[in-house]
Design a protein around this motif. Structure first.
Motif, PDB file in Angstrom:
ATOM      1  N   ALA A 109       0.670  -0.982   0.034  1.00  0.00           N
ATOM      2  CA  ALA A 109       0.027   0.006  -0.040  1.00  0.00           C
ATOM      3  C   ALA A 109       0.916   1.010   0.004  1.00  0.00           C
ATOM      4  O   ALA A 109       1.848   1.041   0.335  1.00  0.00           O
ATOM      5  CB  ALA A 109      -0.820   0.071   1.074  1.00  0.00           C
ATOM      6  N   GLY A 110       0.382   2.358  -0.346  1.00  0.00           N
ATOM      7  CA  GLY A 110       0.915   3.581  -0.340  1.00  0.00           C
ATOM      8  C   GLY A 110      -0.324   4.685  -0.235  1.00  0.00           C
ATOM      9  O   GLY A 110      -1.414   4.372  -0.517  1.00  0.00           O
ATOM     10  N   ALA A 111       0.172   5.947  -0.225  1.00  0.00           N
ATOM     11  CA  ALA A 111      -0.888   6.988  -0.164  1.00  0.00           C
ATOM     12  C   ALA A 111      -0.120   8.323  -0.758  1.00  0.00           C
ATOM     13  O   ALA A 111       1.032   8.443  -0.484  1.00  0.00           O
ATOM     14  CB  ALA A 111      -1.415   7.416   1.204  1.00  0.00           C
ATOM     15  N   VAL A 112      -1.090   9.015  -1.362  1.00  0.00           N
ATOM     16  CA  VAL A 112      -0.554  10.441  -1.717  1.00  0.00           C
ATOM     17  C   VAL A 112      -1.484  11.292  -0.928  1.00  0.00           C
ATOM     18  O   VAL A 112      -2.851  11.457  -1.213  1.00  0.00           O
ATOM     19  CB  VAL A 112      -0.559  10.629  -3.391  1.00  0.00           C
ATOM     20  CG1 VAL A 112      -0.311  11.768  -3.718  1.00  0.00           C
ATOM     21  CG2 VAL A 112       0.040   9.437  -4.285  1.00  0.00           C
ATOM     22  N   ILE A 113      -1.067  12.174  -0.049  1.00  0.00           N
ATOM     23  CA  ILE A 113      -1.638  13.445   0.570  1.00  0.00           C
ATOM     24  C   ILE A 113      -1.545  14.559  -0.313  1.00  0.00           C
ATOM     25  O   ILE A 113      -0.636  14.880  -0.740  1.00  0.00           O
ATOM     26  CB  ILE A 113      -0.971  13.522   1.880  1.00  0.00           C
ATOM     27  CG1 ILE A 113      -0.852  12.097   2.381  1.00  0.00           C
ATOM     28  CG2 ILE A 113      -1.715  14.463   2.632  1.00  0.00           C
ATOM     29  CD1 ILE A 113      -0.140  11.948   3.829  1.00  0.00           C
ATOM     30  N   ALA A 137       4.593  -1.359 -13.704  1.00  0.00           N
ATOM     31  CA  ALA A 137       5.710  -1.401 -12.912  1.00  0.00           C
ATOM     32  C   ALA A 137       5.985  -2.898 -12.203  1.00  0.00           C
ATOM     33  O   ALA A 137       7.077  -3.245 -12.252  1.00  0.00           O
ATOM     34  CB  ALA A 137       5.679  -0.208 -11.799  1.00  0.00           C
ATOM     35  N   ALA A 138       4.672  -3.428 -12.046  1.00  0.00           N
ATOM     36  CA  ALA A 138       4.897  -4.763 -11.265  1.00  0.00           C
ATOM     37  C   ALA A 138       5.808  -5.577 -12.156  1.00  0.00           C
ATOM     38  O   ALA A 138       6.451  -6.520 -11.946  1.00  0.00           O
ATOM     39  CB  ALA A 138       3.768  -5.350 -10.780  1.00  0.00           C
ATOM     40  N   LYS A 139       5.253  -5.647 -13.414  1.00  0.00           N
ATOM     41  CA  LYS A 139       5.776  -6.673 -14.511  1.00  0.00           C
ATOM     42  C   LYS A 139       7.333  -6.374 -14.848  1.00  0.00           C
ATOM     43  O   LYS A 139       8.001  -7.191 -15.295  1.00  0.00           O
ATOM     44  CB  LYS A 139       5.082  -6.273 -15.839  1.00  0.00           C
ATOM     45  CG  LYS A 139       3.362  -6.786 -15.608  1.00  0.00           C
ATOM     46  CD  LYS A 139       2.714  -7.120 -16.825  1.00  0.00           C
ATOM     47  CE  LYS A 139       2.765  -5.945 -17.726  1.00  0.00           C
ATOM     48  NZ  LYS A 139       1.928  -6.030 -19.123  1.00  0.00           N
ATOM     49  N   ARG A 140       7.710  -5.020 -14.457  1.00  0.00           N
ATOM     50  CA  ARG A 140       9.174  -4.630 -14.755  1.00  0.00           C
ATOM     51  C   ARG A 140       9.944  -4.668 -13.458  1.00  0.00           C
ATOM     52  O   ARG A 140      11.305  -4.124 -13.514  1.00  0.00           O
ATOM     53  CB  ARG A 140       9.330  -3.447 -15.507  1.00  0.00           C
ATOM     54  CG  ARG A 140       8.405  -3.661 -16.975  1.00  0.00           C
ATOM     55  CD  ARG A 140       8.581  -2.446 -17.703  1.00  0.00           C
ATOM     56  NE  ARG A 140      10.044  -2.591 -18.343  1.00  0.00           N
ATOM     57  CZ  ARG A 140      10.474  -1.913 -19.645  1.00  0.00           C
ATOM     58  NH1 ARG A 140       9.347  -1.357 -20.142  1.00  0.00           N
ATOM     59  NH2 ARG A 140      11.302  -2.087 -19.779  1.00  0.00           N
ATOM     60  N   MET A 196       8.125  -7.492  -3.821  1.00  0.00           N
ATOM     61  CA  MET A 196       8.894  -6.530  -4.383  1.00  0.00           C
ATOM     62  C   MET A 196       8.037  -5.942  -5.652  1.00  0.00           C
ATOM     63  O   MET A 196       7.887  -4.892  -5.720  1.00  0.00           O
ATOM     64  CB  MET A 196      10.351  -6.870  -4.879  1.00  0.00           C
ATOM     65  CG  MET A 196      11.240  -7.029  -3.858  1.00  0.00           C
ATOM     66  SD  MET A 196      11.259  -5.688  -2.423  1.00  0.00           S
ATOM     67  CE  MET A 196      11.676  -4.097  -3.380  1.00  0.00           C
ATOM     68  N   GLU A 197       7.381  -6.717  -6.096  1.00  0.00           N
ATOM     69  CA  GLU A 197       6.581  -6.581  -7.239  1.00  0.00           C
ATOM     70  C   GLU A 197       5.446  -5.874  -6.652  1.00  0.00           C
ATOM     71  O   GLU A 197       4.833  -4.687  -7.487  1.00  0.00           O
ATOM     72  CB  GLU A 197       5.910  -7.874  -8.152  1.00  0.00           C
ATOM     73  CG  GLU A 197       7.155  -8.411  -8.790  1.00  0.00           C
ATOM     74  CD  GLU A 197       8.157  -9.143  -8.136  1.00  0.00           C
ATOM     75  OE1 GLU A 197       9.165  -9.247  -8.922  1.00  0.00           O
ATOM     76  OE2 GLU A 197       8.006  -9.399  -6.885  1.00  0.00           O
ATOM     77  N   ALA A 198       4.729  -6.181  -5.646  1.00  0.00           N
ATOM     78  CA  ALA A 198       3.606  -5.379  -5.084  1.00  0.00           C
ATOM     79  C   ALA A 198       3.928  -4.007  -4.688  1.00  0.00           C
ATOM     80  O   ALA A 198       3.407  -3.053  -4.891  1.00  0.00           O
ATOM     81  CB  ALA A 198       2.898  -6.029  -3.928  1.00  0.00           C
ATOM     82  N   LEU A 199       5.313  -3.887  -3.930  1.00  0.00           N
ATOM     83  CA  LEU A 199       5.768  -2.549  -3.498  1.00  0.00           C
ATOM     84  C   LEU A 199       5.988  -1.697  -4.588  1.00  0.00           C
ATOM     85  O   LEU A 199       5.714  -0.451  -4.644  1.00  0.00           O
ATOM     86  CB  LEU A 199       6.952  -2.889  -2.504  1.00  0.00           C
ATOM     87  CG  LEU A 199       6.749  -3.538  -1.201  1.00  0.00           C
ATOM     88  CD1 LEU A 199       7.907  -4.179  -0.378  1.00  0.00           C
ATOM     89  CD2 LEU A 199       6.312  -2.313  -0.222  1.00  0.00           C
ATOM     90  N   THR A 200       6.568  -2.337  -5.641  1.00  0.00           N
ATOM     91  CA  THR A 200       7.030  -1.401  -6.809  1.00  0.00           C
ATOM     92  C   THR A 200       5.913  -0.808  -7.410  1.00  0.00           C
ATOM     93  O   THR A 200       5.729   0.159  -7.711  1.00  0.00           O
ATOM     94  CB  THR A 200       7.852  -2.305  -7.790  1.00  0.00           C
ATOM     95  OG1 THR A 200       8.937  -2.841  -7.197  1.00  0.00           O
ATOM     96  CG2 THR A 200       8.265  -1.455  -9.022  1.00  0.00           C
ATOM     97  N   ALA A 201       4.791  -1.837  -7.604  1.00  0.00           N
ATOM     98  CA  ALA A 201       3.454  -1.239  -8.142  1.00  0.00           C
ATOM     99  C   ALA A 201       2.779  -0.260  -7.535  1.00  0.00           C
ATOM    100  O   ALA A 201       2.360   0.768  -7.690  1.00  0.00           O
ATOM    101  CB  ALA A 201       2.472  -2.656  -8.276  1.00  0.00           C
ATOM    102  N   ALA A 202       2.755  -0.233  -6.050  1.00  0.00           N
ATOM    103  CA  ALA A 202       2.226   0.630  -5.376  1.00  0.00           C
ATOM    104  C   ALA A 202       2.981   1.937  -5.333  1.00  0.00           C
ATOM    105  O   ALA A 202       2.420   3.087  -5.418  1.00  0.00           O
ATOM    106  CB  ALA A 202       2.283   0.407  -3.664  1.00  0.00           C
ATOM    107  N   SER A 203       4.273   1.795  -5.289  1.00  0.00           N
ATOM    108  CA  SER A 203       5.251   3.097  -5.458  1.00  0.00           C
ATOM    109  C   SER A 203       4.908   3.844  -6.891  1.00  0.00           C
ATOM    110  O   SER A 203       4.773   5.151  -6.779  1.00  0.00           O
ATOM    111  CB  SER A 203       6.632   2.727  -5.314  1.00  0.00           C
ATOM    112  OG  SER A 203       6.871   1.869  -3.927  1.00  0.00           O
ATOM    113  N   VAL A 204       5.135   3.065  -7.648  1.00  0.00           N
ATOM    114  CA  VAL A 204       4.967   3.749  -9.110  1.00  0.00           C
ATOM    115  C   VAL A 204       3.479   4.318  -9.375  1.00  0.00           C
ATOM    116  O   VAL A 204       3.401   5.255  -9.873  1.00  0.00           O
ATOM    117  CB  VAL A 204       5.290   2.661 -10.325  1.00  0.00           C
ATOM    118  CG1 VAL A 204       5.001   3.400 -11.704  1.00  0.00           C
ATOM    119  CG2 VAL A 204       6.877   2.366 -10.111  1.00  0.00           C
TER     120      VAL A 204
END
Length: 172
Positions: A36-40, A70-73, A118-126
């Protein structure tokens, strides 16, 4: 297995050189990770995004696609990650007036020999970065926050949940 072996970083040799972990002998299991992530942002920016008034287009739709891509890369972005044949990637982006902003949740799944954290974290970050990029003309003061792993399942270590870790309980 000794305690020393359990705490040693798996990507480092005894002499300190980095290497990709050999997963060849591991069995394939279904593995899932949720990050997960958030944009405030300002309430006005959130309302503009929800109304579709961002100059660059549909912020949420583009961020969702960016997270999937992003997850795929991930293996191209994070050194020593294995390339994975992902079987599912899902990105949910939900408005949260209390932030105010957008909450992002990314799920990655594979049947394989290594995890998809790492794929889930990368997806959330991007996805969060894309929200920022798409809306920066409205609000350069947006803050990307709380990028974290929420849960992982599968593999030898079983299930792990952030909520259990925060409460000191173990999941298996």
């Amino acid at each position: 297995m000794t305690k020393e072996r359990e705490t040693r970083l798996t990507h480092l040799r005894e002499d300190g050189r980095a290497e990709m972990v050999d997963v060849g002998a591991k069995g394939e299991t279904e593995r899932t990770a949720v990050a997960a992530g958030a944009v405030i942002m300002s309430p006005e920016t959130l309302q503009a995004i929800l109304k579709g008034d961002a100059k660059k287009g549909d912020v949420i739709a583009v961020a969702r696609i960016a997270g999937i891509m992003a997850a795929k890369r991930t293996h191209e972005l994070i050194p020593l990650c294995h390339p994975l044949a992902l079987t599912k990637i899902a990105i949910d982006i939900m408005p949260d007036e209390a932030l105010p902003g957008l909450r992002v949740e990314a799920l990655a799944r594979v049947t394989g020999k290594t995890g998809v954290e790492m794929e889930a974290l990368t997806a959330a970050s991007v996805a969060c970065l894309t929200i920022y990029d798409m809306a920066k003309a409205l609000d350069r003061a947006m803050v990307i926050s709380d990028i974290r792993l929420l849960e992982k399942t599968g593999g030898k270590s079983g299930t792990w949940r952030a909520e259990d870790a925060a409460h000191g309980t173990a999941s298996r």
